[in-house]
Design a protein around this motif. Structure first.
Motif, short mmCIF file in Angstrom:
data_model
loop_
_atom_site.label_atom_id
_atom_site.label_comp_id
_atom_site.label_asym_id
_atom_site.label_seq_id
_atom_site.Cartn_x
_atom_site.Cartn_y
_atom_site.Cartn_z
N GLY A 1 0.79 -1.22 0.00
CA GLY A 1 0.00 0.00 0.00
C GLY A 1 0.82 1.27 0.00
O GLY A 1 0.33 2.33 0.40
N ARG A 2 2.06 1.18 -0.46
CA ARG A 2 2.93 2.36 -0.61
C ARG A 2 3.54 2.31 -2.00
O ARG A 2 4.72 2.02 -2.19
CB ARG A 2 4.02 2.37 0.47
N SER A 3 2.73 2.60 -3.00
CA SER A 3 3.08 2.36 -4.39
C SER A 3 3.96 3.45 -4.97
O SER A 3 3.95 4.60 -4.50
CB SER A 3 1.80 2.24 -5.23
N ARG A 4 4.68 3.10 -6.02
CA ARG A 4 5.41 4.10 -6.82
C ARG A 4 4.39 5.11 -7.36
O ARG A 4 3.26 4.76 -7.68
CB ARG A 4 6.13 3.42 -7.99
N THR A 5 4.82 6.35 -7.45
CA THR A 5 3.89 7.42 -7.84
C THR A 5 3.43 7.25 -9.29
O THR A 5 4.14 6.73 -10.15
CB THR A 5 4.55 8.79 -7.68
N LEU A 6 2.21 7.74 -9.54
CA LEU A 6 1.65 7.74 -10.88
C LEU A 6 0.64 8.88 -10.96
O LEU A 6 -0.23 9.01 -10.08
CB LEU A 6 0.96 6.40 -11.17
N PHE A 7 0.78 9.70 -12.01
CA PHE A 7 -0.05 10.89 -12.16
C PHE A 7 -0.74 10.88 -13.52
O PHE A 7 -0.21 10.37 -14.50
CB PHE A 7 0.80 12.17 -12.07
N ALA A 8 -1.93 11.47 -13.56
CA ALA A 8 -2.66 11.69 -14.80
C ALA A 8 -2.87 13.19 -14.99
O ALA A 8 -3.12 13.92 -14.02
CB ALA A 8 -4.01 10.98 -14.77
N SER A 9 -2.74 13.64 -16.22
CA SER A 9 -3.01 15.05 -16.49
C SER A 9 -4.47 15.34 -16.24
O SER A 9 -5.35 14.51 -16.43
CB SER A 9 -2.63 15.40 -17.93
N ALA A 10 -4.74 16.55 -15.79
CA ALA A 10 -6.10 16.97 -15.48
C ALA A 10 -6.92 17.17 -16.75
O ALA A 10 -6.39 17.15 -17.87
CB ALA A 10 -6.07 18.25 -14.66
N ASP A 11 -8.21 17.35 -16.58
CA ASP A 11 -9.12 17.58 -17.70
C ASP A 11 -8.61 18.73 -18.57
O ASP A 11 -8.30 19.82 -18.07
CB ASP A 11 -10.51 17.91 -17.16
N ALA A 12 -8.50 18.47 -19.88
CA ALA A 12 -7.91 19.45 -20.79
C ALA A 12 -8.71 20.75 -20.85
O ALA A 12 -8.14 21.84 -20.91
CB ALA A 12 -7.78 18.85 -22.18
N HIS A 13 -10.04 20.66 -20.82
CA HIS A 13 -10.87 21.88 -20.85
C HIS A 13 -10.58 22.76 -19.64
O HIS A 13 -10.41 23.98 -19.76
CB HIS A 13 -12.34 21.50 -20.91
N ALA A 14 -10.48 22.13 -18.47
CA ALA A 14 -10.20 22.88 -17.26
C ALA A 14 -8.81 23.53 -17.32
O ALA A 14 -8.62 24.66 -16.87
CB ALA A 14 -10.31 21.98 -16.03
N LEU A 15 -7.85 22.81 -17.89
CA LEU A 15 -6.50 23.35 -18.00
C LEU A 15 -6.45 24.55 -18.95
O LEU A 15 -5.76 25.54 -18.68
CB LEU A 15 -5.54 22.27 -18.50
#
Length: 283
Positions: free
Chosen positions: A200-214
């Motif tokens: 339960g201490r995983s390597r980090t992983l990110f997703a870009s946010a919603d393109a319209h909001a960006l």
């Protein structure tokens, strides 16, 4: 990292970002290793039949061929990986992504005490797939276990069973903290990414946010304004320090991306397959 969306030149994300994957190969800020110089790989989908793959044992930051190819290949879906070996040999067949038919697989993590579990895990692989294994990594074995359990029909269920088998085999061998498994898999139509670890201490992983909001958030940023609604980046570490641009995937989560901007997220729950083999203790 993975890109899913409109066709882009690959070097836009590998080389031309503040903290792109090539920079991360030298200066990782969140990974288990700061430097990832034991090879790299790139897999992409385009006009040809199936994916193209380029792998090398050279450090990603110093390979002129990678820079040249990335500046001339445009793709709507690609996966890239920089490697820091966890003990297996530095050789081309151990570099990600691994390929089977239309499928590509990348993995950031490890199977703990793989040398103890390797025999039992490999014997669980479908015999028709066994000869396809060319390298010696735990990641390639994990990929072929997923193929064995039906990756091509139900990717999430297959990955849950593959990792479940790893955990059950580790338990029977007395191995704790069986697996770290931040991974990505694609067939050229969909992309599935998983963040999971036994502890339960995983390597980090990110997703870009919603393109319209960006686009609304950064109206003067030319690169952000070029984003379309279906565009998504999945990466171990954010590519740029833009507030609100990145969402960290929660522990034990799988995200599926598909055509027309489809995005689904749900808990990832490994379980051994019903036919999981038992380990006979030798004392």
């Amino acid at each position: 990292m993975a890109w899913y969306g409109q066709p882009v030149l690959i070097d836009e994300l590998l080389f031309k970002t503040q903290h792109g994957l090539i920079d991360q190969s030298l200066h990782a800020r969140m990974g288990a290793e700061t430097t990832n110089g034991d090879g790299f790989g790139l897999g992409w989908y385009g006009v040809g039949n199936g994916p193209g793959v380029f792998r090398s044992t050279e450090p990603a930051w110093g390979d002129a061929n990678l820079r040249h190819l990335a500046g001339h290949i445009e793709s709507p879906l690609f996966l890239a990986h920089v490697r820091a070996t966890s003990g297996t040999a530095v050789q081309q067949t151990n570099c990600h992504p691994f390929m089977h038919g239309r499928w590509l697989f990348v993995h950031n993590g490890m199977i703990n005490d793989f040398h103890l579990l390797r025999r039992d895990l490999m014997l669980a692989i479908d015999p028709s797939l066994f000869s396809n294994i060319e390298g010696s990594t735990d990641s390639e074995v994990l990929f072929h276990l997923a193929l064995t359990f039906g990756l091509e029909e139900d990717p999430v269920a297959a990955l849950e069973q593959a990792i479940g088998l790893v955990e059950e085999t580790a338990r029977q061998h007395g191995v704790a903290k069986a697996i770290q498994a931040s991974l990505g898999v694609s067939d050229g139509q969909g992309l599935w990414v998983v963040r999971y670890s036994t502890e339960g201490r995983s390597r980090t992983l990110f997703a870009s946010a919603d393109a319209h909001a960006l686009r609304m958030l950064y109206p003067d940023n030319e690169r952000v304004q070029r984003l379309r609604d279906e565009d998504r980046i999945i990466v171990s570490e954010p590519l740029a320090d833009l507030s609100g641009a990145w969402d960290e995937l929660p522990e034990s989560t799988v995200v599926a991306l598909g055509p027309a901007g489809r995005r689904e997220s749900r808990p990832f729950r490994p379980r051994p397959p019903a036919s999981a083999p038992s380990v006979v203790s030798t004392g």
